[in-house]
Design a protein around this motif. Structure first.
Motif, PDB file in Angstrom:
ATOM      1  N   ASN A 133      10.798  17.033  -4.779  1.00 15.50           N
ATOM      2  CA  ASN A 133      11.568  17.665  -3.702  1.00 15.50           C
ATOM      3  C   ASN A 133      10.721  18.688  -2.938  1.00 15.50           C
ATOM      4  O   ASN A 133      10.891  18.868  -1.729  1.00 15.50           O
ATOM      5  N   TRP A 134       9.813  19.329  -3.653  1.00 16.72           N
ATOM      6  CA  TRP A 134       8.930  20.294  -2.981  1.00 16.72           C
ATOM      7  C   TRP A 134       8.001  19.595  -1.995  1.00 16.72           C
ATOM      8  O   TRP A 134       7.850  20.041  -0.852  1.00 16.72           O
ATOM      9  N   VAL A 135       7.390  18.494  -2.434  1.00 16.80           N
ATOM     10  CA  VAL A 135       6.414  17.837  -1.567  1.00 16.80           C
ATOM     11  C   VAL A 135       7.100  17.200  -0.362  1.00 16.80           C
ATOM     12  O   VAL A 135       6.520  17.109   0.721  1.00 16.80           O
ATOM     13  N   ILE A 136       8.355  16.775  -0.533  1.00 13.66           N
ATOM     14  CA  ILE A 136       9.093  16.215   0.600  1.00 13.66           C
ATOM     15  C   ILE A 136       9.276  17.267   1.691  1.00 13.66           C
ATOM     16  O   ILE A 136       9.250  16.953   2.885  1.00 13.66           O
ATOM     17  N   GLN A 137       9.406  18.527   1.311  1.00 17.10           N
ATOM     18  CA  GLN A 137       9.620  19.601   2.280  1.00 17.10           C
ATOM     19  C   GLN A 137       8.318  20.163   2.847  1.00 17.10           C
ATOM     20  O   GLN A 137       8.324  21.155   3.560  1.00 17.10           O
ATOM     21  N   GLN A 138       7.210  19.482   2.512  1.00 21.77           N
ATOM     22  CA  GLN A 138       5.904  19.890   3.052  1.00 21.77           C
ATOM     23  C   GLN A 138       5.447  18.879   4.121  1.00 21.77           C
ATOM     24  O   GLN A 138       5.768  17.691   4.025  1.00 21.77           O
ATOM     25  N   LYS A 141      -6.168   9.342   2.098  1.00 27.10           N
ATOM     26  CA  LYS A 141      -6.787  10.645   2.358  1.00 27.10           C
ATOM     27  C   LYS A 141      -5.749  11.767   2.385  1.00 27.10           C
ATOM     28  O   LYS A 141      -5.951  12.831   1.796  1.00 27.10           O
ATOM     29  N   ILE A 142      -4.640  11.542   3.068  1.00 23.95           N
ATOM     30  CA  ILE A 142      -3.632  12.602   3.195  1.00 23.95           C
ATOM     31  C   ILE A 142      -2.860  12.769   1.890  1.00 23.95           C
ATOM     32  O   ILE A 142      -2.637  13.890   1.421  1.00 23.95           O
ATOM     33  N   SER A 143      -2.449  11.667   1.291  1.00 17.81           N
ATOM     34  CA  SER A 143      -1.679  11.791   0.045  1.00 17.81           C
ATOM     35  C   SER A 143      -2.515  12.413  -1.064  1.00 17.81           C
ATOM     36  O   SER A 143      -1.986  13.120  -1.934  1.00 17.81           O
ATOM     37  N   GLN A 144      -3.832  12.207  -1.041  1.00 22.87           N
ATOM     38  CA  GLN A 144      -4.690  12.784  -2.068  1.00 22.87           C
ATOM     39  C   GLN A 144      -4.661  14.313  -2.020  1.00 22.87           C
ATOM     40  O   GLN A 144      -4.763  14.978  -3.053  1.00 22.87           O
ATOM     41  N   THR A 162       0.825  -1.207   0.000  1.00 20.77           N
ATOM     42  CA  THR A 162       0.000   0.000   0.000  1.00 20.77           C
ATOM     43  C   THR A 162       0.855   1.250   0.000  1.00 20.77           C
ATOM     44  O   THR A 162       0.589   2.211  -0.743  1.00 20.77           O
ATOM     45  N   ILE A 163       1.911   1.272   0.819  1.00 24.65           N
ATOM     46  CA  ILE A 163       2.802   2.437   0.875  1.00 24.65           C
ATOM     47  C   ILE A 163       3.496   2.639  -0.474  1.00 24.65           C
ATOM     48  O   ILE A 163       3.602   3.778  -0.972  1.00 24.65           O
ATOM     49  N   GLN A 164       3.967   1.564  -1.083  1.00 24.87           N
ATOM     50  CA  GLN A 164       4.624   1.686  -2.380  1.00 24.87           C
ATOM     51  C   GLN A 164       3.665   2.219  -3.440  1.00 24.87           C
ATOM     52  O   GLN A 164       4.047   3.027  -4.300  1.00 24.87           O
ATOM     53  N   CYS A 165       2.416   1.790  -3.359  1.00 27.79           N
ATOM     54  CA  CYS A 165       1.419   2.279  -4.318  1.00 27.79           C
ATOM     55  C   CYS A 165       1.158   3.774  -4.114  1.00 27.79           C
ATOM     56  O   CYS A 165       1.046   4.528  -5.087  1.00 27.79           O
ATOM     57  N   ILE A 166       1.091   4.208  -2.847  1.00 29.69           N
ATOM     58  CA  ILE A 166       0.890   5.631  -2.559  1.00 29.69           C
ATOM     59  C   ILE A 166       2.072   6.453  -3.069  1.00 29.69           C
ATOM     60  O   ILE A 166       1.889   7.521  -3.675  1.00 29.69           O
ATOM     61  N   ARG A 167       3.279   5.943  -2.848  1.00 31.65           N
ATOM     62  CA  ARG A 167       4.470   6.654  -3.318  1.00 31.65           C
ATOM     63  C   ARG A 167       4.449   6.783  -4.847  1.00 31.65           C
ATOM     64  O   ARG A 167       4.787   7.840  -5.398  1.00 31.65           O
ATOM     65  N   GLY A 171      14.031  10.786   7.342  1.00 32.39           N
ATOM     66  CA  GLY A 171      12.775  11.305   6.827  1.00 32.39           C
ATOM     67  C   GLY A 171      12.907  12.655   6.172  1.00 32.39           C
ATOM     68  O   GLY A 171      11.952  13.141   5.546  1.00 32.39           O
ATOM     69  N   ARG A 172      14.069  13.278   6.279  1.00 34.54           N
ATOM     70  CA  ARG A 172      14.255  14.621   5.714  1.00 34.54           C
ATOM     71  C   ARG A 172      14.281  14.594   4.197  1.00 34.54           C
ATOM     72  O   ARG A 172      13.965  15.596   3.551  1.00 34.54           O
ATOM     73  N   ASN A 173      14.671  13.457   3.615  1.00 31.68           N
ATOM     74  CA  ASN A 173      14.793  13.363   2.161  1.00 31.68           C
ATOM     75  C   ASN A 173      13.834  12.334   1.563  1.00 31.68           C
ATOM     76  O   ASN A 173      14.121  11.760   0.507  1.00 31.68           O
ATOM     77  N   ASP A 174      12.736  12.110   2.213  1.00 30.33           N
ATOM     78  CA  ASP A 174      11.787  11.132   1.699  1.00 30.33           C
ATOM     79  C   ASP A 174      10.385  11.467   2.215  1.00 30.33           C
ATOM     80  O   ASP A 174      10.218  12.304   3.112  1.00 30.33           O
ATOM     81  N   LEU A 175       9.377  10.794   1.649  1.00 32.27           N
ATOM     82  CA  LEU A 175       8.011  10.947   2.135  1.00 32.27           C
ATOM     83  C   LEU A 175       7.901  10.395   3.546  1.00 32.27           C
ATOM     84  O   LEU A 175       8.552   9.409   3.895  1.00 32.27           O
ATOM     85  N   ARG A 176       7.077  11.029   4.338  1.00 33.21           N
ATOM     86  CA  ARG A 176       6.985  10.662   5.759  1.00 33.21           C
ATOM     87  C   ARG A 176       5.553  10.278   6.121  1.00 33.21           C
ATOM     88  O   ARG A 176       4.595  10.960   5.707  1.00 33.21           O
TER      89      ARG A 176
END
Length: 1002
Positions: free
Chosen positions: A450-455, A392-395, A361-366, A469-474
């Motif tokens: 890179n923008w979304v990672i910093q959000q 919900k959040i990733s959407q 599921t996480i891989q699919c969201i990514r 977690g600073r350089n990846d989705l969290r």
């Protein structure tokens, strides 16, 4: 209060000061949170809420700390997940002999070396309670251990080798912990190279505990959308509640133990769970006072499972929902409607499919977020459709990324004034230009990634430079935090619950299929029959049949609960045979769903429960083969056996008590000023938690003296004795209820005298024979009683159907050849009179119960598949403690030919008697009844008491696979026609709308 003359009334300022001090001392504090999506809300954190459980004597004595091995499964700590699946590092880490003042501070931790009283060395792996076993003392804490071979060395050292074979020993047999062993051997304590390294050191939790006991609590979060209004105008709030899974289910079914956490009109449950999960972190320990141990302890919280309705559970599991093509949050079954009509696709719906897992599921969201960075909206939608994954959040971020890509695409590719200089070359054409456009698009994609990672920026700025977690989705910031929360898997731990998945699912469907074609005459007949039902042993309110027929398409859970238990007795002549079989299958399965305890889990799930599920699904296939394709709640039933195996009886993960607590929330909502509802409601319900804690005798640390104190004796006694306050707080105490307890018929208001009978008069009136061993003397005087309490704590009134022990019962008319017992020493009867000897105490031995004796035939009724009760026309006498439990029985109106007539009672309106007579069923005789096997109350006790051949389910279809193949073949024909007709109608609608638009334009 002053105007009423109340003395010593404090000033308003003093009141507010005291309240502020109590907030500081007791809590909970309402904390402000900003969600990853920028929404604000307030939360009462569960850490402080559950700290009150440890320091409240009323609650602490019921906290069951360790998992339990038991032959009877009635609690979630006895089920498979808690007992076998949970990592030992997520269970309580230590044990001590609290009963011994000398040993209570000798703490034994898991993953440590310990020494037994016999001198043997062991490694403790986990703690478990053994209950009701024949070879060990019941209720004792045991330790799962690894044996250790030890050898004393010449340097007064100890050389240990840890073996892989596990064993179990009583915890009381442990004599020395690792600290005492180290004090004896010091540096001489060594382990072989074959010994696992994690077991050769002191548990690091000792350093955190500083000598204080440490425990872990498993908790049950719940979330749903709730209206904040009492009126019909919907005022949506998303609420989060939580309960303590270490308390017995009979207590968790009370509103007193529902803990409110948060609400918001804007923040979704996924956003609020981010704040909630702060209390579930592995390094989060909270200090509190344990009133039973009389010392401070540390404890952790870990979620166990996630009850909710189906849409909420889909959101919790990052699932697309019930309307998707792969609409099961638990497995990968599904696909297009055409695929579901194929042989393989259709058969798969009747069984659990390949389970989903969080990693996929996480891989699919990514992947969806990565595609959104490239502006591929269709690819994101296709992924959600194909996999059923929609978070919900990733959407939220996907929607922003799609907009941003369009802006960048317009600026850097399409707009001639601002586009990339490489695209201004006139020589760049064809495939070369496409490659450059592709390269620029990939650059945009990487920039947006890179923008979304910093959000969100606030969360990103708090991360350390070396944080991965600073350089990846969290989790939490970019997708569902529950997918990576320890203790739970949202796909596996969202069990189907009874209210929405059953009562508002199959129960509702079968009622609608049956009643939708009824005429007014049919409705009137069914209403009279239903209203004439016997309700003894059902624990449901009168059905209000006329109301149910008037609003038959707007019924709620309590109505369907009544219908599934009673409707099958009244449908003769009102529905087809297929629908009648469906009602029988629904009632049989429904009764097993509400069983509060399971004595043999394998027999229950395989020989009973699974057959009943198969029968229900096949009965639906007979009525409507397409229903399982269109209604996910039928497929959800296939996952219930696994849910029950992992979490215990289905009533444990029911959500009715949370729905009931919504009324408390709603009062707080309408009484707030509606300017800051999340904060105001959190403060109001936080104040209620403090009040509950104080009045029920909980302890808290006094700020001035730094000592733990509780309310005075008068306040505590007020709560214990005042039932009105208990009801308002949702507390019910059944500890004072004892088997054989009675309640006398009230004395006459005028004469203030009670009715009395001589035993000789009773014998004459009932045509009995005296001289029985349990029967009293003929001249003894007796007072009538309203009710008697059974051993199962059922309230049994005159006229109630009961099972009782025959060895303590005397038959006035001896007829041994008719005594066909339900099981050894058990028989069925109906209460005629409840009596207590005048002047004697209310002890069960002084109570006599006169009962009509009924024979249970050795075969079932062919039409309803239920045991048959036949009146033996004899009276038996029992003492007050002989009643085991009550049950429900209905008159067999079909075989005896009962008809609708007019009763002697009148219709009541405005609490006044009218001249209208009530219509009712006129029973022809009193000799034949059917034992209601669809009844929810005491369903487990009834099936234990009856012989196996009277309760064993019979499969509805001998070859289910072949049956489903035939249905699939017909669906593949009708499905093509149905979709073609749908396309034709859609085309006609589009053409009609087009012409209407053109006409309006002209």
């Amino acid at each position: 209060m002053r105007e009423c003359g109340t003395p010593d009334v404090p000033s308003f300022t003093a009141l507010r000061k005291t309240q502020a001090n109590l907030v500081q001392s007791i809590g909970p504090h309402s904390n402000h949170h900003v969600s990853p999506l920028g929404n604000h809300f307030f939360m009462n954190h569960p850490m402080r809420l559950f700290a009150m459980d440890w320091s409240n004597p009323l609650v602490r004595k019921h906290i069951h700390i360790y998992p339990e091995l038991s032959p009877v499964i009635s609690e979630t700590w006895q089920a498979q997940k808690w007992l076998h699946e949970v990592d030992p590092n997520e269970l309580p880490p230590m044990w001590a002999d609290w009963s011994s003042a000398q040993n209570r501070h000798r703490h034994f931790y898991v993953n440590e070396l310990a020494r037994t009283k016999s001198g043997e060395f062991v490694i403790v792996l986990r703690w478990v309670t053994i209950a009701m076993t024949s070879d060990r003392e019941g209720g004792q804490v045991h330790a799962d251990i690894l044996r250790v071979t030890s050898q004393e060395t010449s340097e007064s050292g100890l050389f240990c080798t840890i073996h892989s074979r596990q064993d179990r020993i009583p915890a009381q047999s442990l004599a020395q912990n690792i600290l005492e062993i180290q004090a004896t051997y010091g540096e001489g304590l060594k382990f072989s190279d074959y010994s696992p390294h994690q077991y050769t050191v002191v548990n690091p939790l000792r350093e955190i505990s500083k000598g204080r006991p440490m425990f872990r609590l498993r908790v049950i979060p719940w979330s749903d959308d709730v209206s904040g209004n009492v009126s019909k105008q919907y005022n949506a709030h998303t609420n989060v509640y939580i309960t303590n899974a270490h308390l017995p289910h009979r207590m968790l079914a009370q509103e007193f133990f529902i803990r409110y956490c948060s609400t918001s009109q804007v923040a979704s449950s996924s956003e609020q769970f981010v704040a909630l999960c702060e209390d579930f972190k592995c390094n989060k320990w909270t200090e509190t006072y344990d009133c039973e141990l009389d010392e401070e302890i540390l404890f952790q919280l870990i979620p166990h499972f996630l009850p909710a309705d189906n849409p909420q559970q889909s959101e919790t599991a990052s699932h697309i929902g019930v309307n998707g093509s792969k609409n099961c949050r638990r497995d990968l079954n599904g696909g297009s409607e055409a695929f579901k009509e194929t042989v393989d696709g259709y058969e798969a719906l009747y069984h659990p499919g390949s389970p989903r897992n969080t990693e996929q599921t996480i891989q699919c969201i990514r992947w969806q977020i990565w595609q959104a960075c490239y502006g591929k909206e269709d690819a994101v939608k296709e992924s959600a459709t194909a996999t059923g994954v929609k978070d919900k959040i990733s959407q939220y971020w996907i929607d922003q990324l799609l907009i941003k890509f369009k802006e960048h695409d317009k600026e850097r590719i399409k707009n001639p004034d601002t586009r990339d200089p490489r695209l201004n070359s006139k020589s760049l054409k064809g495939d070369g230009r496409k490659l450059v456009v592709e390269e620029i698009s990939r650059e945009i994609q990487l920039e947006l990634w890179n923008w979304v990672i910093q959000q969100p920026q606030g969360s990103y700025e708090k991360l350390a430079v070396n944080d991965p977690g600073r350089n990846d989705l969290r989790p939490g910031d970019h997708y569902n935090i529950l997918l990576e929360t320890r203790g739970i898997d949202p796909h596996l731990d969202t069990p189907g619950e009874l209210l929405h998945s059953w009562l508002l699912g199959p129960d509702k469907y079968v009622w609608h299929s049956t009643s939708k074609g009824w005429s007014s005459d049919y409705e009137s007949i069914f209403a009279v029959r239903l209203q004439s039902s016997c309700l003894d042993g059902l624990t449901i309110p009168p059905p209000r049949a006329e109301y149910m027929m008037k609003y038959k398409n707007s019924l709620i859970g309590k109505h369907f609960k009544s219908l599934q238990q009673l409707a099958v007795f009244h449908l003769h002549g009102l529905c087809s045979n297929q629908l009648f079989n469906l009602w029988k299958a629904t009632g049989e399965l429904g009764a097993c769903l509400w069983m509060p305890e399971i004595r043999n889990l394998d027999i229950y799930l395989v020989s009973l429960f699974q057959i009943l599920i198969d029968n229900l699904l096949d009965a639906w296939a007979d009525v409507d083969p397409r229903r399982i394709i269109t209604k996910i709640k039928l497929h959800v039933l296939t996952h219930l056996p696994e849910d029950i195996r992992r979490f215990g009886p289905a009533v444990i993960f029911a959500t009715e008590v949370f729905e009931c607590f919504n009324a408390v929330f709603r009062l707080c909502s309408i009484l707030s000023n509606h300017l800051a509802p999340s904060r105001d409601i959190a403060l109001a319900l936080g104040g209620m938690e403090r009040f509950k804690h104080i009045i029920s005798g909980g302890y808290w640390r006094d700020v001035e003296t730094n000592r733990y104190i509780c309310a005075g004796v008068a306040i505590r006694e007020f709560f214990k004795k005042n039932q009105h306050v208990q009801r308002q707080l949702g507390w019910a105490d059944d500890s004072k209820i004892t088997p054989g307890q009675i309640k006398l018929v009230p004395a006459d208001r005028k004469s203030r005298r009670r009715v009395m009978y001589r035993w000789s008069e009773l014998i004459k009136d009932l045509n009995l024979v005296a001289g029985d061993s349990i029967s009293p003397s003929a001249e003894s005087v007796w007072n009538p009683c309203m009710l008697v309490m059974s051993r199962s704590k059922d309230i049994c009134r005159v006229g109630a159907w009961v099972c009782l022990e025959y060895k303590n019962v005397s038959s006035i008319i001896i007829s041994a050849k008719y005594l066909l017992m339900c099981s050894q020493n058990i028989t069925a009867a109906r209460i005629v009179k409840i009596l207590i000897e005048n002047g004697k105490s209310a002890a069960p031995s002084n109570v006599r119960i006169l009962l009509e004796h009924f024979r249970i035939l050795d075969h079932k009724d062919e039409r309803l598949n239920m045991p048959i009760l036949v009146n033996l026309t004899e009276i038996i006498v029992a003492s007050g403690s002989d009643i085991l439990f009550d049950f429900n029985a209905q008159h067999d109106c079909v075989s005896t030919g009962c008809q609708i007539g007019v009763s002697d009672t009148y219709v009541m309106q405005e609490r006044m008697q009218t001249t209208k007579h009530k219509a009712c069923i006129v029973h022809v005789n009193d000799g034949r009844y059917l034992l209601n096997m669809h009844a929810l109350h005491n369903a487990h006790l009834i099936r234990e008491a009856l012989p196996r051949h009277l309760v064993a389910p019979v499969p509805l279809k001998s070859d289910r696979v072949e049956f489903h193949k035939q249905l699939s073949a017909s669906l593949q024909v009708s499905g093509v026609e149905k979709r073609a007709l749908t396309r034709t109608k859609a085309a006609e609608t589009r053409e009609r709308n087009k012409k209407a638009k053109e006409a309006a334009g002209s």
